[in-house]
Write a protein that holds these residues in place. Structure first.
Motif, PDB file in Angstrom:
ATOM      1  N   TRP A  79       0.859  -1.191   0.000  1.00  0.00           N
ATOM      2  CA  TRP A  79       0.000   0.000   0.000  1.00  0.00           C
ATOM      3  C   TRP A  79       0.891   1.235   0.000  1.00  0.00           C
ATOM      4  O   TRP A  79       1.636   1.472   0.930  1.00  0.00           O
ATOM      5  CB  TRP A  79      -0.963  -0.069   1.183  1.00  0.00           C
ATOM      6  CG  TRP A  79      -1.821  -1.289   1.024  1.00  0.00           C
ATOM      7  CD1 TRP A  79      -1.543  -2.544   1.479  1.00  0.00           C
ATOM      8  CD2 TRP A  79      -3.008  -1.379   0.270  1.00  0.00           C
ATOM      9  NE1 TRP A  79      -2.523  -3.408   1.064  1.00  0.00           N
ATOM     10  CE2 TRP A  79      -3.432  -2.725   0.312  1.00  0.00           C
ATOM     11  CE3 TRP A  79      -3.779  -0.459  -0.443  1.00  0.00           C
ATOM     12  CZ2 TRP A  79      -4.583  -3.173  -0.322  1.00  0.00           C
ATOM     13  CZ3 TRP A  79      -4.930  -0.902  -1.077  1.00  0.00           C
ATOM     14  CH2 TRP A  79      -5.325  -2.241  -1.017  1.00  0.00           C
ATOM     15  N   THR A  80       0.813   2.020  -1.083  1.00  0.00           N
ATOM     16  CA  THR A  80       1.794   3.077  -1.324  1.00  0.00           C
ATOM     17  C   THR A  80       1.270   4.495  -1.151  1.00  0.00           C
ATOM     18  O   THR A  80       2.051   5.435  -1.230  1.00  0.00           O
ATOM     19  CB  THR A  80       2.391   2.929  -2.734  1.00  0.00           C
ATOM     20  OG1 THR A  80       1.325   2.960  -3.704  1.00  0.00           O
ATOM     21  CG2 THR A  80       3.164   1.624  -2.861  1.00  0.00           C
ATOM     22  N   GLU A  83      -4.808   9.375  -1.442  1.00  0.00           N
ATOM     23  CA  GLU A  83      -5.060  10.777  -1.769  1.00  0.00           C
ATOM     24  C   GLU A  83      -6.555  11.029  -1.637  1.00  0.00           C
ATOM     25  O   GLU A  83      -7.354  10.381  -2.310  1.00  0.00           O
ATOM     26  CB  GLU A  83      -4.614  11.095  -3.195  1.00  0.00           C
ATOM     27  CG  GLU A  83      -4.918  12.508  -3.625  1.00  0.00           C
ATOM     28  CD  GLU A  83      -4.643  12.755  -5.096  1.00  0.00           C
ATOM     29  OE1 GLU A  83      -5.201  13.746  -5.622  1.00  0.00           O
ATOM     30  OE2 GLU A  83      -3.912  11.981  -5.739  1.00  0.00           O
ATOM     31  N   LEU A 102      -8.209   8.267  -3.980  1.00  0.00           N
ATOM     32  CA  LEU A 102      -7.358   7.389  -4.786  1.00  0.00           C
ATOM     33  C   LEU A 102      -6.512   6.582  -3.810  1.00  0.00           C
ATOM     34  O   LEU A 102      -5.756   7.155  -3.022  1.00  0.00           O
ATOM     35  CB  LEU A 102      -6.421   8.190  -5.691  1.00  0.00           C
ATOM     36  CG  LEU A 102      -7.041   8.999  -6.807  1.00  0.00           C
ATOM     37  CD1 LEU A 102      -5.975   9.861  -7.480  1.00  0.00           C
ATOM     38  CD2 LEU A 102      -7.681   8.100  -7.831  1.00  0.00           C
ATOM     39  N   SER A 104      -3.542   4.008  -3.651  1.00  0.00           N
ATOM     40  CA  SER A 104      -2.453   3.493  -4.487  1.00  0.00           C
ATOM     41  C   SER A 104      -1.835   2.273  -3.827  1.00  0.00           C
ATOM     42  O   SER A 104      -1.664   2.228  -2.610  1.00  0.00           O
ATOM     43  CB  SER A 104      -1.399   4.572  -4.694  1.00  0.00           C
ATOM     44  OG  SER A 104      -1.967   5.699  -5.320  1.00  0.00           O
ATOM     45  N   ARG A 106       0.849  -1.426  -4.906  1.00  0.00           N
ATOM     46  CA  ARG A 106       1.662  -2.167  -5.863  1.00  0.00           C
ATOM     47  C   ARG A 106       1.314  -3.636  -5.691  1.00  0.00           C
ATOM     48  O   ARG A 106       1.315  -4.163  -4.576  1.00  0.00           O
ATOM     49  CB  ARG A 106       3.148  -1.928  -5.598  1.00  0.00           C
ATOM     50  CG  ARG A 106       4.065  -2.570  -6.628  1.00  0.00           C
ATOM     51  CD  ARG A 106       5.520  -2.122  -6.470  1.00  0.00           C
ATOM     52  NE  ARG A 106       5.603  -0.683  -6.760  1.00  0.00           N
ATOM     53  CZ  ARG A 106       5.982   0.250  -5.880  1.00  0.00           C
ATOM     54  NH1 ARG A 106       6.320  -0.083  -4.651  1.00  0.00           N
ATOM     55  NH2 ARG A 106       6.037   1.517  -6.213  1.00  0.00           N
ATOM     56  N   ASP A 111       2.295  -0.931 -10.360  1.00  0.00           N
ATOM     57  CA  ASP A 111       1.620   0.130  -9.620  1.00  0.00           C
ATOM     58  C   ASP A 111       0.175   0.235 -10.081  1.00  0.00           C
ATOM     59  O   ASP A 111      -0.090   0.257 -11.289  1.00  0.00           O
ATOM     60  CB  ASP A 111       2.332   1.470  -9.826  1.00  0.00           C
ATOM     61  CG  ASP A 111       3.677   1.513  -9.124  1.00  0.00           C
ATOM     62  OD1 ASP A 111       3.836   0.832  -8.091  1.00  0.00           O
ATOM     63  OD2 ASP A 111       4.571   2.227  -9.608  1.00  0.00           O
ATOM     64  N   ARG A 112      -0.733   0.303  -9.127  1.00  0.00           N
ATOM     65  CA  ARG A 112      -2.169   0.376  -9.433  1.00  0.00           C
ATOM     66  C   ARG A 112      -2.823   1.436  -8.569  1.00  0.00           C
ATOM     67  O   ARG A 112      -2.299   1.822  -7.519  1.00  0.00           O
ATOM     68  CB  ARG A 112      -2.842  -0.969  -9.169  1.00  0.00           C
ATOM     69  CG  ARG A 112      -2.297  -2.070 -10.040  1.00  0.00           C
ATOM     70  CD  ARG A 112      -2.902  -3.390  -9.673  1.00  0.00           C
ATOM     71  NE  ARG A 112      -2.316  -4.422 -10.490  1.00  0.00           N
ATOM     72  CZ  ARG A 112      -3.003  -5.326 -11.152  1.00  0.00           C
ATOM     73  NH1 ARG A 112      -4.313  -5.341 -11.062  1.00  0.00           N
ATOM     74  NH2 ARG A 112      -2.398  -6.234 -11.866  1.00  0.00           N
ATOM     75  N   THR A 113      -4.003   1.868  -8.998  1.00  0.00           N
ATOM     76  CA  THR A 113      -4.766   2.854  -8.248  1.00  0.00           C
ATOM     77  C   THR A 113      -6.230   2.449  -8.241  1.00  0.00           C
ATOM     78  O   THR A 113      -6.780   2.053  -9.274  1.00  0.00           O
ATOM     79  CB  THR A 113      -4.637   4.256  -8.891  1.00  0.00           C
ATOM     80  OG1 THR A 113      -3.260   4.601  -8.947  1.00  0.00           O
ATOM     81  CG2 THR A 113      -5.366   5.296  -8.086  1.00  0.00           C
ATOM     82  N   HIS A 114      -6.835   2.538  -7.072  1.00  0.00           N
ATOM     83  CA  HIS A 114      -8.276   2.322  -6.926  1.00  0.00           C
ATOM     84  C   HIS A 114      -8.895   3.700  -6.700  1.00  0.00           C
ATOM     85  O   HIS A 114      -8.610   4.357  -5.698  1.00  0.00           O
ATOM     86  CB  HIS A 114      -8.557   1.391  -5.747  1.00  0.00           C
ATOM     87  CG  HIS A 114     -10.012   1.218  -5.458  1.00  0.00           C
ATOM     88  ND1 HIS A 114     -10.821   0.403  -6.208  1.00  0.00           N
ATOM     89  CD2 HIS A 114     -10.806   1.788  -4.520  1.00  0.00           C
ATOM     90  CE1 HIS A 114     -12.053   0.472  -5.733  1.00  0.00           C
ATOM     91  NE2 HIS A 114     -12.072   1.302  -4.711  1.00  0.00           N
ATOM     92  N   HIS A 115      -9.732   4.155  -7.638  1.00  0.00           N
ATOM     93  CA  HIS A 115     -10.381   5.469  -7.561  1.00  0.00           C
ATOM     94  C   HIS A 115     -11.856   5.235  -7.258  1.00  0.00           C
ATOM     95  O   HIS A 115     -12.538   4.524  -7.986  1.00  0.00           O
ATOM     96  CB  HIS A 115     -10.212   6.191  -8.903  1.00  0.00           C
ATOM     97  CG  HIS A 115     -10.745   7.589  -8.923  1.00  0.00           C
ATOM     98  ND1 HIS A 115     -10.825   8.312 -10.077  1.00  0.00           N
ATOM     99  CD2 HIS A 115     -11.216   8.408  -7.949  1.00  0.00           C
ATOM    100  CE1 HIS A 115     -11.319   9.514  -9.825  1.00  0.00           C
ATOM    101  NE2 HIS A 115     -11.574   9.582  -8.525  1.00  0.00           N
TER     102      HIS A 115
END
Length: 167
Positions: A79-80, A83, A102, A104, A106, A111-115
């Protein structure tokens, strides 16, 4: 992930874990706002606190909670960052709120993002995650009339201030 009280909080608030999400995850305190609960839920994923994820769901919506899926996602991800993009209501005196965020992470070296825009509901004085929609969700914006006060706070009518620039 093991985290100590003095470590930075995974939610990236800039505060220590003990001064931010730690008390919520341990059950010492309830999150006072929808944003605080959102941050705590992110930190729960980052620290593997699956019980907290389930308990912070709105009662009546927990039947389809995929405990194993949440655990697998939590453990297989680094977990990076979090936001917070937008907060709509969800304060200490509100009964409902929305938080666009958001998250973020990995996973498998990628690298991925859940919005998402999550909807939070307060019941019995406690905030819960109710549901969410991918992305920004629906914005609730009041229409400003030409003769209404300008929302910028100038004290002028909208048509003589920011509305004049938009024309």
């Amino acid at each position: 992930m093991m985290i100590s009280d003095s470590d930075p909080c995974p939610c990236r608030s800039g505060r220590s874990f003990a001064a931010c999400c730690g008390p919520y995850l341990s059950g010492l305190r309830a999150a006072p706002t929808a944003e605080a609960l959102m941050r705590a839920r992110y930190s729960a994923f980052a620290t593997g606190k699956i019980d907290f994820l389930e308990e912070s769901l709105l009662p009546g919506t927990r039947d389809d909670f995929d405990r194993q899926g949440a655990k697998d996602w939590s453990e297989s991800s680094e977990w990076t960052g979090l936001e917070i993009r937008r907060i709509e209501a969800g304060g200490e005196t509100d009964e409902e709120g929305r938080v666009e965020f958001l998250a973020s992470f990995r996973q498998n070296g990628e690298d991925r993002t859940h919005h998402e825009t999550g909807r939070f509901v307060k019941q019995g004085g406690r905030w819960y995650y109710a549901d969410g929609v991918a992305g920004q969700g629906t914005r609730h914006v009041a229409k400003i009339g030409r003769n209404d006060p300008c929302p910028c706070g100038s004290g002028k009518k909208y048509k003589k201030c920011c509305g004049a620039r938009a024309a």
